[in-house]
Design a protein around this motif. Structure first.
Motif, PDB file in Angstrom:
ATOM      1  N   ALA A   5       0.817  -1.210   0.000  1.00 55.92           N
ATOM      2  CA  ALA A   5       0.000   0.000   0.000  1.00 55.92           C
ATOM      3  C   ALA A   5       0.850   1.259   0.000  1.00 55.92           C
ATOM      4  O   ALA A   5       0.356   2.348  -0.267  1.00 55.92           O
ATOM      5  CB  ALA A   5      -0.938   0.001   1.209  1.00 55.92           C
ATOM      6  N   ALA A   6       2.144   1.110   0.309  1.00 59.20           N
ATOM      7  CA  ALA A   6       3.036   2.273   0.381  1.00 59.20           C
ATOM      8  C   ALA A   6       3.596   2.681  -0.969  1.00 59.20           C
ATOM      9  O   ALA A   6       4.322   3.680  -1.064  1.00 59.20           O
ATOM     10  CB  ALA A   6       4.194   1.972   1.339  1.00 59.20           C
ATOM     11  N   VAL A   7       3.289   1.926  -2.004  1.00 54.23           N
ATOM     12  CA  VAL A   7       3.833   2.253  -3.326  1.00 54.23           C
ATOM     13  C   VAL A   7       3.247   3.576  -3.828  1.00 54.23           C
ATOM     14  O   VAL A   7       2.045   3.801  -3.780  1.00 54.23           O
ATOM     15  CB  VAL A   7       3.530   1.120  -4.328  1.00 54.23           C
ATOM     16  N   CYS A   8       4.136   4.461  -4.318  1.00 55.48           N
ATOM     17  CA  CYS A   8       3.739   5.771  -4.866  1.00 55.48           C
ATOM     18  C   CYS A   8       3.803   5.677  -6.391  1.00 55.48           C
ATOM     19  O   CYS A   8       4.887   5.523  -6.950  1.00 55.48           O
ATOM     20  CB  CYS A   8       4.683   6.864  -4.373  1.00 55.48           C
ATOM     21  N   TRP A   9       2.670   5.799  -7.041  1.00 61.75           N
ATOM     22  CA  TRP A   9       2.592   5.560  -8.483  1.00 61.75           C
ATOM     23  C   TRP A   9       2.753   6.849  -9.284  1.00 61.75           C
ATOM     24  O   TRP A   9       2.120   7.853  -9.008  1.00 61.75           O
ATOM     25  CB  TRP A   9       1.258   4.918  -8.847  1.00 61.75           C
ATOM     26  N   HIS A  10       3.597   6.763 -10.318  1.00 65.51           N
ATOM     27  CA  HIS A  10       3.653   7.774 -11.378  1.00 65.51           C
ATOM     28  C   HIS A  10       2.947   7.142 -12.571  1.00 65.51           C
ATOM     29  O   HIS A  10       3.459   6.204 -13.184  1.00 65.51           O
ATOM     30  CB  HIS A  10       5.098   8.127 -11.730  1.00 65.51           C
ATOM     31  N   HIS A  11       1.770   7.640 -12.891  1.00 65.93           N
ATOM     32  CA  HIS A  11       0.911   6.985 -13.868  1.00 65.93           C
ATOM     33  C   HIS A  11       1.054   7.636 -15.249  1.00 65.93           C
ATOM     34  O   HIS A  11       1.259   8.840 -15.359  1.00 65.93           O
ATOM     35  CB  HIS A  11      -0.545   7.070 -13.405  1.00 65.93           C
ATOM     36  N   ALA A  12       0.972   6.806 -16.290  1.00 66.93           N
ATOM     37  CA  ALA A  12       1.013   7.278 -17.683  1.00 66.93           C
ATOM     38  C   ALA A  12       2.252   8.122 -17.962  1.00 66.93           C
ATOM     39  O   ALA A  12       2.170   9.237 -18.483  1.00 66.93           O
ATOM     40  CB  ALA A  12      -0.254   8.051 -18.030  1.00 66.93           C
ATOM     41  N   VAL A  13       3.412   7.568 -17.648  1.00 68.31           N
ATOM     42  CA  VAL A  13       4.683   8.265 -17.912  1.00 68.31           C
ATOM     43  C   VAL A  13       5.053   7.974 -19.366  1.00 68.31           C
ATOM     44  O   VAL A  13       5.884   7.111 -19.666  1.00 68.31           O
ATOM     45  CB  VAL A  13       5.776   7.806 -16.933  1.00 68.31           C
ATOM     46  N   ASN A  14       4.434   8.731 -20.279  1.00 65.29           N
ATOM     47  CA  ASN A  14       4.488   8.391 -21.699  1.00 65.29           C
ATOM     48  C   ASN A  14       5.183   9.440 -22.562  1.00 65.29           C
ATOM     49  O   ASN A  14       5.128   9.350 -23.786  1.00 65.29           O
ATOM     50  CB  ASN A  14       3.067   8.176 -22.237  1.00 65.29           C
ATOM     51  N   TYR A 251      -2.179  -0.488  -4.961  1.00 63.34           N
ATOM     52  CA  TYR A 251      -3.264   0.469  -5.197  1.00 63.34           C
ATOM     53  C   TYR A 251      -2.780   1.621  -6.074  1.00 63.34           C
ATOM     54  O   TYR A 251      -2.073   2.507  -5.605  1.00 63.34           O
ATOM     55  CB  TYR A 251      -3.777   1.023  -3.866  1.00 63.34           C
ATOM     56  N   ASP A 252      -3.163   1.576  -7.325  1.00 60.16           N
ATOM     57  CA  ASP A 252      -2.874   2.678  -8.251  1.00 60.16           C
ATOM     58  C   ASP A 252      -4.167   3.470  -8.429  1.00 60.16           C
ATOM     59  O   ASP A 252      -4.800   3.445  -9.482  1.00 60.16           O
ATOM     60  CB  ASP A 252      -2.371   2.116  -9.580  1.00 60.16           C
ATOM     61  N   ILE A 253      -4.568   4.147  -7.337  1.00 62.71           N
ATOM     62  CA  ILE A 253      -5.844   4.856  -7.287  1.00 62.71           C
ATOM     63  C   ILE A 253      -5.611   6.241  -6.691  1.00 62.71           C
ATOM     64  O   ILE A 253      -4.979   6.372  -5.637  1.00 62.71           O
ATOM     65  CB  ILE A 253      -6.871   4.103  -6.419  1.00 62.71           C
ATOM     66  N   VAL A 254      -6.117   7.268  -7.344  1.00 66.18           N
ATOM     67  CA  VAL A 254      -5.970   8.637  -6.858  1.00 66.18           C
ATOM     68  C   VAL A 254      -6.570   8.758  -5.459  1.00 66.18           C
ATOM     69  O   VAL A 254      -7.724   8.396  -5.224  1.00 66.18           O
ATOM     70  CB  VAL A 254      -6.669   9.629  -7.810  1.00 66.18           C
ATOM     71  N   GLY A 255      -5.754   9.226  -4.507  1.00 63.48           N
ATOM     72  CA  GLY A 255      -6.232   9.507  -3.162  1.00 63.48           C
ATOM     73  C   GLY A 255      -6.270   8.325  -2.221  1.00 63.48           C
ATOM     74  O   GLY A 255      -6.439   8.509  -1.006  1.00 63.48           O
ATOM     75  N   LEU A 256      -6.082   7.091  -2.733  1.00 65.62           N
ATOM     76  CA  LEU A 256      -6.238   5.930  -1.857  1.00 65.62           C
ATOM     77  C   LEU A 256      -5.058   5.757  -0.911  1.00 65.62           C
ATOM     78  O   LEU A 256      -5.225   5.319   0.230  1.00 65.62           O
ATOM     79  CB  LEU A 256      -6.426   4.664  -2.677  1.00 65.62           C
ATOM     80  N   ARG A 257      -3.864   6.105  -1.361  1.00 61.76           N
ATOM     81  CA  ARG A 257      -2.705   5.952  -0.480  1.00 61.76           C
ATOM     82  C   ARG A 257      -2.869   6.785   0.784  1.00 61.76           C
ATOM     83  O   ARG A 257      -2.580   6.321   1.894  1.00 61.76           O
ATOM     84  CB  ARG A 257      -1.422   6.338  -1.218  1.00 61.76           C
ATOM     85  N   GLU A 258      -3.341   8.018   0.628  1.00 63.99           N
ATOM     86  CA  GLU A 258      -3.546   8.883   1.784  1.00 63.99           C
ATOM     87  C   GLU A 258      -4.618   8.302   2.708  1.00 63.99           C
ATOM     88  O   GLU A 258      -4.488   8.323   3.939  1.00 63.99           O
ATOM     89  CB  GLU A 258      -3.946  10.286   1.325  1.00 63.99           C
ATOM     90  N   PHE A 259      -5.680   7.759   2.116  1.00 69.59           N
ATOM     91  CA  PHE A 259      -6.742   7.136   2.905  1.00 69.59           C
ATOM     92  C   PHE A 259      -6.201   5.961   3.705  1.00 69.59           C
ATOM     93  O   PHE A 259      -6.492   5.810   4.905  1.00 69.59           O
ATOM     94  CB  PHE A 259      -7.864   6.683   1.966  1.00 69.59           C
ATOM     95  N   LEU A 260      -5.395   5.116   3.063  1.00 68.66           N
ATOM     96  CA  LEU A 260      -4.849   3.954   3.743  1.00 68.66           C
ATOM     97  C   LEU A 260      -3.873   4.330   4.839  1.00 68.66           C
ATOM     98  O   LEU A 260      -3.809   3.683   5.889  1.00 68.66           O
ATOM     99  CB  LEU A 260      -4.186   3.018   2.732  1.00 68.66           C
ATOM    100  N   CYS A 261      -3.099   5.384   4.598  1.00 76.26           N
ATOM    101  CA  CYS A 261      -2.170   5.868   5.632  1.00 76.26           C
ATOM    102  C   CYS A 261      -2.924   6.217   6.915  1.00 76.26           C
ATOM    103  O   CYS A 261      -2.485   5.906   8.024  1.00 76.26           O
ATOM    104  CB  CYS A 261      -1.397   7.079   5.137  1.00 76.26           C
ATOM    105  N   GLU A 262      -4.059   6.859   6.757  1.00 75.29           N
ATOM    106  CA  GLU A 262      -4.861   7.233   7.925  1.00 75.29           C
ATOM    107  C   GLU A 262      -5.453   5.999   8.599  1.00 75.29           C
ATOM    108  O   GLU A 262      -5.452   5.900   9.827  1.00 75.29           O
ATOM    109  CB  GLU A 262      -5.990   8.187   7.494  1.00 75.29           C
ATOM    110  N   ARG A 263      -5.958   5.061   7.816  1.00 81.65           N
ATOM    111  CA  ARG A 263      -6.612   3.881   8.390  1.00 81.65           C
ATOM    112  C   ARG A 263      -5.622   2.946   9.055  1.00 81.65           C
ATOM    113  O   ARG A 263      -5.980   2.202   9.976  1.00 81.65           O
ATOM    114  CB  ARG A 263      -7.389   3.132   7.302  1.00 81.65           C
ATOM    115  N   MET A 264      -4.366   2.940   8.568  1.00 87.87           N
ATOM    116  CA  MET A 264      -3.390   1.978   9.068  1.00 87.87           C
ATOM    117  C   MET A 264      -2.496   2.519  10.186  1.00 87.87           C
ATOM    118  O   MET A 264      -1.559   1.870  10.595  1.00 87.87           O
ATOM    119  CB  MET A 264      -2.518   1.466   7.909  1.00 87.87           C
ATOM    120  N   LYS A 265      -2.767   3.732  10.651  1.00 91.54           N
ATOM    121  CA  LYS A 265      -1.965   4.311  11.734  1.00 91.54           C
ATOM    122  C   LYS A 265      -2.096   3.461  13.007  1.00 91.54           C
ATOM    123  O   LYS A 265      -3.162   2.942  13.314  1.00 91.54           O
ATOM    124  CB  LYS A 265      -2.427   5.741  12.014  1.00 91.54           C
TER     125      LYS A 265
END
Length: 265
Positions: A5-14, A251-265
């Motif tokens: 869940a900690a992966v930070c995605w750079h999407h569509a690096v084209n 999770y390659d989803i906009v905003g989900l990493r921040e949500f998970l960070c809060e839930r997993m504290k």
């Protein structure tokens, strides 16, 4: 926080600008693993694989140049093994893969063999939701697996086509069963891209069989927009609260990493 869940995605690096931005931003994400996701099409004009997403049919950055720059930046070498960045190459057609095999082989020669698994080879190889209007794969599934075998020890990212007529249409039993039959004899690591808007209780009834079948298999939930909180809650409660399935999903989803960070504290 769970490592996947900690992966930070750079999407569509084209394109060149996106690539330079992704390669120069590693220091900003000291608490997470970086991942670059890029799409590859075939350029008939140039006669080679280039970076781009359909309906584009040409691009300014070849796959060979893209990979040469990633190698020069030591993107997958400088970090420790447990924090090695992911490079996900999303091939959009059989011709793009054929043309791209040699540049990818050259890139793999720059990596220590234990890090080959951090290179993901992605394609939609089976028909997915909604079953009627999702479109047909641009690959013959078995042919794609045979060709990807030329890139040993990489991770296969094997998905289903999706359509926009109903973005909430579920994954059904036949889709999952066909995928399991196709990949059961493979020994490599596999992740299965799943559209997050289609991830619901009906889909999970069938998708969970992938987790139950092999401990080497993961899911990658993807979506390019923010999801409503009730959907985020369902994803967390289903995939990260149950110890049997925790830390088995990217999770390659906009905003989900921040949500998970809060839930997993």
């Amino acid at each position: 926080m769970a490592p996947l869940a900690a992966v930070c995605w750079h999407h569509a690096v084209n394109d060149q600008e996106s690539l330079e931005a992704a390669l120069s931003s590693r220091s900003k994400f000291d608490n997470g693993i970086q991942a670059i996701e890029a799409d590859i099409i075939y350029s008939a004009r140039q006669g080679c694989a280039v970076m781009g997403h359909p309906p584009a049919s040409d691009g300014d950055l070849s796959l060979a140049s893209f990979l040469e720059q990633v190698a020069r930046a030591s993107f997958q070498i400088q970090s420790s093994e447990h924090a090695c960045p992911i490079l996900k190459l999303d091939f959009k057609s059989d011709r793009a893969l054929d043309s791209g095999l040699m540049p990818v082989k050259e890139y793999l020669r720059t990596l220590p063999p234990p890090r080959h698994k951090h290179l993901w080879i992605n394609a939609d190889i089976l028909k997915g939701p909604p079953l009627i209007s999702s479109g047909y794969p641009q690959f013959a599934a078995r042919d794609f697996l045979d060709k990807s075998a030329e890139l040993p020890n990489t991770t296969l990212s094997l998905g289903w086509t999706t359509g926009l007529a109903d973005v909430h249409s579920p994954y059904v039993a036949s889709m999952v069963d066909e995928m399991m039959t196709l990949v059961d004899d493979l020994q490599c690591e596999i992740t299965f891209p799943v559209r997050a808007t289609s991830f619901n209780s009906e889909s999970w009834l069938h998708l969970r069989k992938l987790f139950d079948r092999s401990s080497r298999w993961t899911l990658t939930l993807w979506w390019s927009q923010e999801l409503p909180k009730e959907q985020l809650d369902f994803i967390y409660n289903t995939l990260e609260s149950d110890e049997r399935y925790k830390n088995r999903t990217y999770y390659d989803i906009v905003g989900l990493r921040e949500f998970l960070c809060e839930r997993m504290k």
